[in-house]
Design an enzyme around this catalytic site. Structure first.
Site, PDB file in Angstrom:
ATOM      1  CG  HIS A  70     -48.053  -6.284  18.892  1.00  9.35           C
ATOM      2  ND1 HIS A  70     -46.774  -6.211  18.612  1.00  9.35           N
ATOM      3  CD2 HIS A  70     -48.452  -6.094  20.118  1.00  9.35           C
ATOM      4  CE1 HIS A  70     -46.338  -5.755  19.761  1.00  9.35           C
ATOM      5  NE2 HIS A  70     -47.277  -5.798  20.717  1.00  9.35           N
ATOM      6  CG  ASP A 109     -54.747  -3.606  25.145  1.00 12.61           C
ATOM      7  OD1 ASP A 109     -54.379  -4.013  26.329  1.00 12.61           O
ATOM      8  OD2 ASP A 109     -53.950  -2.780  24.215  1.00 12.61           O
TER       9      ASP A 109
HETATM   10  N1  ACO Z   1     -57.540  -3.124  12.420  1.00 17.00           N
HETATM   11  C1  ACO Z   1     -57.561  -3.260  11.209  1.00 17.00           C
HETATM   12  N2  ACO Z   1     -56.671  -2.893  10.411  1.00 17.00           N
HETATM   13  C2  ACO Z   1     -55.446  -2.958  10.977  1.00 17.00           C
HETATM   14  C3  ACO Z   1     -55.230  -3.061  12.457  1.00 17.00           C
HETATM   15  C4  ACO Z   1     -56.462  -3.339  13.087  1.00 17.00           C
HETATM   16  N3  ACO Z   1     -56.529  -3.311  14.508  1.00 17.00           N
HETATM   17  N4  ACO Z   1     -53.953  -2.977  12.671  1.00 17.00           N
HETATM   18  C5  ACO Z   1     -53.198  -2.927  11.837  1.00 17.00           C
HETATM   19  N5  ACO Z   1     -54.118  -2.881  10.569  1.00 17.00           N
HETATM   20  C6  ACO Z   1     -53.738  -2.722   9.180  1.00 17.00           C
HETATM   21  C7  ACO Z   1     -53.484  -1.348   8.733  1.00 17.00           C
HETATM   22  O1  ACO Z   1     -54.727  -0.654   8.367  1.00 17.00           O
HETATM   23  C8  ACO Z   1     -52.497  -1.421   7.633  1.00 17.00           C
HETATM   24  O2  ACO Z   1     -53.084  -1.884   6.715  1.00 17.00           O
HETATM   25  P1  ACO Z   1     -52.697  -1.476   4.956  1.00 17.00           P
HETATM   26  O3  ACO Z   1     -50.948  -1.780   4.862  1.00 17.00           O
HETATM   27  O4  ACO Z   1     -53.560  -2.285   4.196  1.00 17.00           O
HETATM   28  O5  ACO Z   1     -52.540   0.145   5.110  1.00 17.00           O
HETATM   29  C9  ACO Z   1     -51.523  -2.698   8.238  1.00 17.00           C
HETATM   30  O6  ACO Z   1     -52.403  -3.483   8.937  1.00 17.00           O
HETATM   31  C10 ACO Z   1     -50.308  -2.090   8.927  1.00 17.00           C
HETATM   32  O7  ACO Z   1     -50.826  -1.263  10.283  1.00 17.00           O
HETATM   33  P2  ACO Z   1     -49.976  -0.118  10.872  1.00 17.00           P
HETATM   34  O8  ACO Z   1     -51.029   0.799  11.483  1.00 17.00           O
HETATM   35  O9  ACO Z   1     -49.154   0.452  10.000  1.00 17.00           O
HETATM   36  O10 ACO Z   1     -49.233  -1.077  11.789  1.00 17.00           O
HETATM   37  P3  ACO Z   1     -48.537  -0.466  13.124  1.00 17.00           P
HETATM   38  O11 ACO Z   1     -47.435  -1.752  13.435  1.00 17.00           O
HETATM   39  O12 ACO Z   1     -47.986   0.956  13.108  1.00 17.00           O
HETATM   40  O13 ACO Z   1     -49.379  -0.523  14.304  1.00 17.00           O
HETATM   41  C11 ACO Z   1     -50.725  -0.988  16.149  1.00 17.00           C
HETATM   42  C12 ACO Z   1     -49.539  -1.548  15.179  1.00 17.00           C
HETATM   43  C13 ACO Z   1     -50.603   0.642  16.611  1.00 17.00           C
HETATM   44  C14 ACO Z   1     -50.942  -1.756  17.482  1.00 17.00           C
HETATM   45  C15 ACO Z   1     -52.108  -1.213  15.216  1.00 17.00           C
HETATM   46  O14 ACO Z   1     -52.197  -2.511  14.985  1.00 17.00           O
HETATM   47  C16 ACO Z   1     -53.346  -0.908  15.925  1.00 17.00           C
HETATM   48  O15 ACO Z   1     -53.777   0.677  15.782  1.00 17.00           O
HETATM   49  N6  ACO Z   1     -54.085  -1.547  16.751  1.00 17.00           N
HETATM   50  C17 ACO Z   1     -55.332  -1.264  17.161  1.00 17.00           C
HETATM   51  C18 ACO Z   1     -54.945  -0.409  18.552  1.00 17.00           C
HETATM   52  C19 ACO Z   1     -54.653  -1.662  19.550  1.00 17.00           C
HETATM   53  O16 ACO Z   1     -55.169  -2.690  19.552  1.00 17.00           O
HETATM   54  N7  ACO Z   1     -53.384  -1.369  20.092  1.00 17.00           N
HETATM   55  C20 ACO Z   1     -52.844  -1.961  21.258  1.00 17.00           C
HETATM   56  C21 ACO Z   1     -51.660  -2.736  21.042  1.00 17.00           C
HETATM   57  S1  ACO Z   1     -51.020  -3.859  22.087  1.00 17.00           S
HETATM   58  C22 ACO Z   1     -50.365  -2.512  23.175  1.00 17.00           C
HETATM   59  O17 ACO Z   1     -49.983  -1.427  23.026  1.00 17.00           O
HETATM   60  C23 ACO Z   1     -50.383  -3.039  24.787  1.00 17.00           C
END
Ligand code: ACO
Length: 378
Positions: free
Chosen positions: A261, A315
């Site tokens: 998140h 979620d």
């Molecule tokens: N699984 C594995 N690694 C993850 C995940 C995940 N679900 N989420 C973040 N990371 C890691 C990234 O790979 C990144 O690692 P790095 O620094 O080594 O490159 C780091 O954590 C930061 O991730 P970002 O994608 O830059 O974080 P951001 O804040 O942009 O994204 C998001 C947040 C979009 C929710 C992301 O965590 C994600 O894609 N999660 C999966 C989709 C999801 O569950 N979405 C629902 C969110 S809740 C909602 O919208 C109602």
């Protein structure tokens, strides 16, 4: 004015001043108008919480009864909306059907009177009342059935489940569904709320505001993740497969759905409540093997990436709850929208109160002074 550096995804950049909800991502706290989510989930109802968010205070008995009866009496949709929805392809995603239907409502109520509190109230009531009816109607029509009329003796959530399944729901399932709506109704400046506020800032109608927010919510990085969680758990298939699945995904730098998140760096408090609700449902209606897989996935993820602050989000467990209620997977995000519409409308109202059209800037990184090449020389 200081010129800010470019931040992809506008991370940490305030887009509005708001008193609707507050998230403390380090401590795992979520408050609606200052009230903790745990307390609302235990004591409130979805309609009461919606009133709180939109009008800024907890309604008294009389105000709540009036709001409930306005919403319950506005649930029927026009024949022409139903006829339009019948023409939608049955293979289309219900979020697309919902976005089109919400926008179409604006054709029937095109008067725009944004300074009139009665117009604001009527729009709130109409959108909150008809969106569940439209979601349920599309579900039945895509199976070739006629939509079921709302039942006046049933509350908001019980009536939605009745319209969806053509039978009166179990009271525990109806209450749990209502709590799920409370958990999803609002969450500060997320992507769909930002979209709603940008659209609202142009002083367009609330149907366009909701339609644009529905389109934004549909994506897999936002509301669409709950569908993908179930598909992922089914693909994992067993508790033994969890560790190799996680290791492979992390190795490929693939995202594991339902985790992570932008704001929470601990377990999302809504995920904790949803997990408890899932357990209550399993106690009453039977065990689900995917729950064990989910718990193991949470454990392995905490071990592997907990130090990066990646924990279950809202979620992760919601899909297991809806699945146990017999709701098809592609309706999970529309259900999210049924709840979130009240949050979007609270932001619409707040945006109108101190409106300034959104017009951010950009960092231009293209060329200048490029000569035009005639088409026969390209
Ligand atoms: N699984 C594995 N690694 C993850 C995940 C995940 N679900 N989420 C973040 N990371 C890691 C990234 O790979 C990144 O690692 P790095 O620094 O080594 O490159 C780091 O954590 C930061 O991730 P970002 O994608 O830059 O974080 P951001 O804040 O942009 O994204 C998001 C947040 C979009 C929710 C992301 O965590 C994600 O894609 N999660 C999966 C989709 C999801 O569950 N979405 C629902 C969110 S809740 C909602 O919208 C109602």
């Amino acid at each position: 004015m200081t010129v800010c550096e470019y931040r992809p995804g506008l991370e940490d950049i305030p887009a509005a001043q708001s008193s609707i909800s507050h998230v403390d991502g380090q401590k795992g706290i979520l408050e609606y108008r200052g009230i903790r989510i745990e307390e609302l989930a235990e004591k409130s109802t979805f309609l009461e919480t919606a009133f709180l968010l939109i009008w800024g205070y907890l309604p008294n008995r009389h105000e709540l009864a009036a709001f409930q009866s306005e919403v319950l009496n506005s649930r029927r949709i026009k024949y022409r909306i139903r006829d339009m929805m019948k023409c939608f392809p049955e293979s289309g995603h219900p979020m697309d059907a919902l976005q089109a239907s919400a926008a179409a409502l604006g054709l029937f109520y095109s008067r725009r009177d944004l300074h009139n509190p009665i117009y604001i109230r009527d729009s709130v009531v109409r959108l909150m009342a008809t969106i569940p009816t439209m979601v349920a109607a599309f579900q039945l029509m895509r199976k070739g059935d006629d939509p079921v009329k709302p039942r006046d003796d049933l509350g908001y959530s019980a009536n939605f489940l009745y319209m969806l399944n053509e039978k009166e729901p179990d009271p525990l399932a109806a209450r749990i569904f209502d709590v799920c709506l409370i958990l999803h109704v609002e969450h500060s400046m997320n992507a769909s709320t930002f979209s709603a506020r940008v659209t609202a800032s142009t002083l367009t109608d609330p149907y366009a505001v909701v339609a644009s927010a529905v389109g934004t919510l549909a994506g897999p990085l936002h509301g669409g993740a709950n569908e993908e969680v179930i598909e992922m758990l089914e693909k994992i298939g067993s508790v033994e497969n969890v560790r190799p699945f996680v290791e492979d995904a992390l190795h490929r730098k693939a995202k594991i759905m339902g985790f992570g998140h932008r704001v929470y760096k601990v377990k999302d408090p809504r995920a904790t409540i949803l997990q408890n609700l899932a357990v209550q449902l399993f106690d009453k209606f039977g065990y689900d093997k995917y729950y064990e897989i989910a718990v193991e996935l949470e454990r392995v993820m905490a071990e592997k990436v907990g130090n990066k602050g990646i924990y279950p989000n809202v979620d992760f467990y919601s899909g297991l709850v809806y699945r146990k209620m017999g709701i098809p997977t592609d309706l999970f995000t529309p259900i999210f929208a049924i709840a979130r519409v009240a949050g979007w409308l609270a932001h619409w109202k707040e945006q109108l109160a101190e409106n300034r059209i959104f017009r951010p800037t950009q960092v231009y990184n293209g060329e200048h002074g490029v000569a035009y090449t005639p088409i026969n020389q390209r």
